[in-house]
Motif scaffolding. Sequence first.
Motif, mmCIF file in Angstrom:
data_model
loop_
_atom_site.group_PDB
_atom_site.id
_atom_site.type_symbol
_atom_site.label_atom_id
_atom_site.label_comp_id
_atom_site.label_asym_id
_atom_site.label_seq_id
_atom_site.Cartn_x
_atom_site.Cartn_y
_atom_site.Cartn_z
ATOM 1 N N ILE A 80 -45.015 37.197 -25.336
ATOM 2 C CA ILE A 80 -45.188 38.157 -23.928
ATOM 3 C C ILE A 80 -45.965 39.326 -24.345
ATOM 4 C CG2 ILE A 80 -43.827 39.174 -22.543
ATOM 5 C CD1 ILE A 80 -41.544 37.102 -22.756
ATOM 6 N N GLU A 81 -45.714 39.944 -25.389
ATOM 7 C CA GLU A 81 -46.306 41.161 -25.651
ATOM 8 C C GLU A 81 -47.992 40.700 -25.905
ATOM 9 O OE1 GLU A 81 -46.003 45.163 -28.748
ATOM 10 O OE2 GLU A 81 -45.712 43.115 -29.857
ATOM 11 N N GLU A 82 -48.405 39.968 -26.622
ATOM 12 C CA GLU A 82 -49.833 39.504 -26.367
ATOM 13 C C GLU A 82 -50.126 39.269 -25.368
ATOM 14 O OE1 GLU A 82 -52.522 35.824 -27.939
ATOM 15 O OE2 GLU A 82 -50.482 35.445 -28.277
ATOM 16 N N LEU A 83 -49.468 38.574 -24.306
ATOM 17 C CA LEU A 83 -50.078 38.539 -22.976
ATOM 18 C C LEU A 83 -50.125 39.603 -22.289
ATOM 19 C CD1 LEU A 83 -51.265 36.307 -21.022
ATOM 20 C CD2 LEU A 83 -49.096 35.511 -20.259
ATOM 21 N N ARG A 126 -58.898 28.531 -24.474
ATOM 22 C CA ARG A 126 -58.198 28.352 -25.428
ATOM 23 C C ARG A 126 -57.479 29.315 -26.152
ATOM 24 N NH1 ARG A 126 -62.571 27.964 -28.372
ATOM 25 N NH2 ARG A 126 -62.642 29.810 -29.279
ATOM 26 N N GLN A 127 -57.518 30.313 -25.736
ATOM 27 C CA GLN A 127 -56.664 31.776 -26.078
ATOM 28 C C GLN A 127 -55.448 31.502 -25.234
ATOM 29 O OE1 GLN A 127 -55.937 34.541 -24.009
ATOM 30 N NE2 GLN A 127 -54.468 35.281 -25.448
ATOM 31 N N VAL A 128 -55.508 31.359 -23.964
ATOM 32 C CA VAL A 128 -54.425 30.938 -23.007
ATOM 33 C C VAL A 128 -53.370 30.089 -23.469
ATOM 34 C CG1 VAL A 128 -53.815 30.626 -20.668
ATOM 35 C CG2 VAL A 128 -55.581 32.170 -21.184
ATOM 36 N N MET A 129 -54.245 28.723 -23.770
ATOM 37 C CA MET A 129 -53.522 27.613 -24.032
ATOM 38 C C MET A 129 -52.369 27.817 -25.401
ATOM 39 S SD MET A 129 -54.649 23.710 -24.658
ATOM 40 C CE MET A 129 -56.128 24.209 -23.508
ATOM 41 N N GLU A 130 -53.143 28.667 -26.347
ATOM 42 C CA GLU A 130 -52.417 29.061 -27.672
ATOM 43 C C GLU A 130 -51.215 29.909 -27.245
ATOM 44 O OE1 GLU A 130 -55.600 30.410 -30.122
ATOM 45 O OE2 GLU A 130 -56.356 28.483 -30.770
ATOM 46 N N ASN A 131 -51.521 30.917 -26.362
ATOM 47 C CA ASN A 131 -50.543 31.883 -26.082
ATOM 48 C C ASN A 131 -49.208 30.915 -25.427
ATOM 49 O OD1 ASN A 131 -49.231 33.523 -23.675
ATOM 50 N ND2 ASN A 131 -49.724 34.771 -25.457
ATOM 51 N N LEU A 132 -49.503 29.891 -24.460
ATOM 52 C CA LEU A 132 -48.474 29.401 -24.060
ATOM 53 C C LEU A 132 -47.817 28.548 -25.221
ATOM 54 C CD1 LEU A 132 -50.628 28.065 -20.825
ATOM 55 C CD2 LEU A 132 -48.300 29.662 -20.798
ATOM 56 N N GLN A 133 -48.545 27.948 -26.090
ATOM 57 C CA GLN A 133 -47.982 26.997 -27.073
ATOM 58 C C GLN A 133 -46.946 28.163 -27.889
ATOM 59 O OE1 GLN A 133 -51.357 25.862 -28.696
ATOM 60 N NE2 GLN A 133 -51.321 23.758 -27.539
ATOM 61 N N ARG A 134 -47.420 29.475 -28.256
ATOM 62 C CA ARG A 134 -46.711 30.317 -28.993
ATOM 63 C C ARG A 134 -45.299 30.428 -28.469
ATOM 64 N NH1 ARG A 134 -48.841 36.404 -30.670
ATOM 65 N NH2 ARG A 134 -46.596 37.086 -31.638
ATOM 66 N N GLY A 135 -45.376 30.935 -26.915
ATOM 67 C CA GLY A 135 -44.419 31.382 -26.247
ATOM 68 C C GLY A 135 -43.234 30.343 -26.007
ATOM 69 N N LYS A 136 -43.759 28.879 -26.070
ATOM 70 C CA LYS A 136 -42.644 27.809 -25.999
ATOM 71 C C LYS A 136 -41.990 27.821 -27.524
ATOM 72 C CE LYS A 136 -43.403 24.061 -24.024
ATOM 73 N NZ LYS A 136 -43.972 22.886 -23.719
ATOM 74 N N ALA A 137 -42.974 27.997 -28.622
ATOM 75 C CA ALA A 137 -42.344 27.731 -29.941
ATOM 76 C C ALA A 137 -41.288 28.964 -30.110
ATOM 77 C CB ALA A 137 -43.280 27.961 -30.614
ATOM 78 N N GLU A 138 -41.458 30.074 -29.620
ATOM 79 C CA GLU A 138 -40.710 31.391 -29.772
ATOM 80 C C GLU A 138 -39.626 31.257 -28.761
ATOM 81 O OE1 GLU A 138 -44.211 34.720 -31.140
ATOM 82 O OE2 GLU A 138 -43.541 34.447 -29.020
ATOM 83 N N GLY A 139 -39.289 30.237 -27.953
ATOM 84 C CA GLY A 139 -38.194 30.094 -26.948
ATOM 85 C C GLY A 139 -38.350 31.079 -25.993
ATOM 86 N N TYR A 184 -48.060 37.099 -11.372
ATOM 87 C CA TYR A 184 -47.638 35.658 -10.799
ATOM 88 C C TYR A 184 -47.481 34.731 -12.100
ATOM 89 C CZ TYR A 184 -48.549 31.120 -8.091
ATOM 90 O OH TYR A 184 -48.160 29.991 -7.685
ATOM 91 N N HIS A 185 -48.414 34.905 -12.990
ATOM 92 C CA HIS A 185 -48.411 33.950 -14.029
ATOM 93 C C HIS A 185 -47.353 34.237 -14.926
ATOM 94 C CE1 HIS A 185 -49.999 31.659 -17.204
ATOM 95 N NE2 HIS A 185 -50.036 32.449 -18.056
ATOM 96 N N PHE A 186 -46.823 35.263 -15.206
ATOM 97 C CA PHE A 186 -45.910 35.689 -16.328
ATOM 98 C C PHE A 186 -44.628 35.175 -15.446
ATOM 99 C CE2 PHE A 186 -48.215 39.243 -18.209
ATOM 100 C CZ PHE A 186 -47.846 39.142 -19.371
ATOM 101 N N TYR A 187 -44.181 35.544 -14.329
ATOM 102 C CA TYR A 187 -42.801 34.969 -13.844
ATOM 103 C C TYR A 187 -42.954 33.646 -13.621
ATOM 104 C CZ TYR A 187 -41.173 39.795 -13.639
ATOM 105 O OH TYR A 187 -40.956 41.226 -13.971
ATOM 106 N N GLY A 188 -44.059 32.832 -13.401
ATOM 107 C CA GLY A 188 -44.266 31.400 -13.460
ATOM 108 C C GLY A 188 -43.937 30.734 -14.893
ATOM 109 N N ILE A 189 -44.139 31.222 -15.977
ATOM 110 C CA ILE A 189 -43.980 30.714 -17.254
ATOM 111 C C ILE A 189 -42.564 31.101 -18.142
ATOM 112 C CG2 ILE A 189 -46.436 30.395 -17.216
ATOM 113 C CD1 ILE A 189 -46.846 32.723 -19.347
#
Length: 208
Positions: A80-83, A126-139, A184-189
């Motif tokens: 979240i801080e990264e994004l 690629r960067q956005v995809m990696e951030n999404l994967q990171r956020g899921k892994a971090e719960g 919009y993106h933040f509150y959707g993910i």
Amino acid sequence: MNATNKEVLKLVESARDLFMRLGIRSVSMDDIARELGISKKTLYQTVANKEELIQLVLDHGMEEDVRTLEHNRTESTDAIEELLNNSRYFVRQMRKVSPTTMHDLRKYYPEIFHGKVEAHQHHFLRQVMENLQRGKAEGLYREDIDPEVIANLYVGMTMMVVDRGVFPALERPLSDILLQHSTYHFYGIVNEAGRHRLQEYLKEEELS
């Protein structure tokens, strides 16, 4: 090219500033030479033509973006801080851009646009995809989101934001639209834990 790296960098930064403020088509090589306080002959000893200069400006901008995104990735506490830091960076960058700049690039220099801008888009994806994967892994992000699908939607919508056919130039600044898009993106993910974390970060510093 006879110029030193320092001279090339000064040229690129001056041209970028003019292009971002005034658009690309309206800025001539005479304008750029005058801004630098050099003759046009000296300018052409550094670059062969305006097209080459535009490519150098875009390359420089992409390198700066890549460095910033990598710094934000490695220095952030969580996804979240990264994004948030990435979103703030791009919102602030867009505040410097004339509404006509992207239009000029797309219309009058289509080969450069498709080559350089699409390369940037692929890296951003690629960067956005990696951030999404990171956020899921971090719960912190929702378990049910598909990083590949959401990343493509997010990047596709970002490209739509800069399309002045969708958002006419005189109606509102690009940075305002991008800010709405990021929110919009933040509150959707985010999941519930992510929402609380996001709100804590926003109390410290607003997204804009």
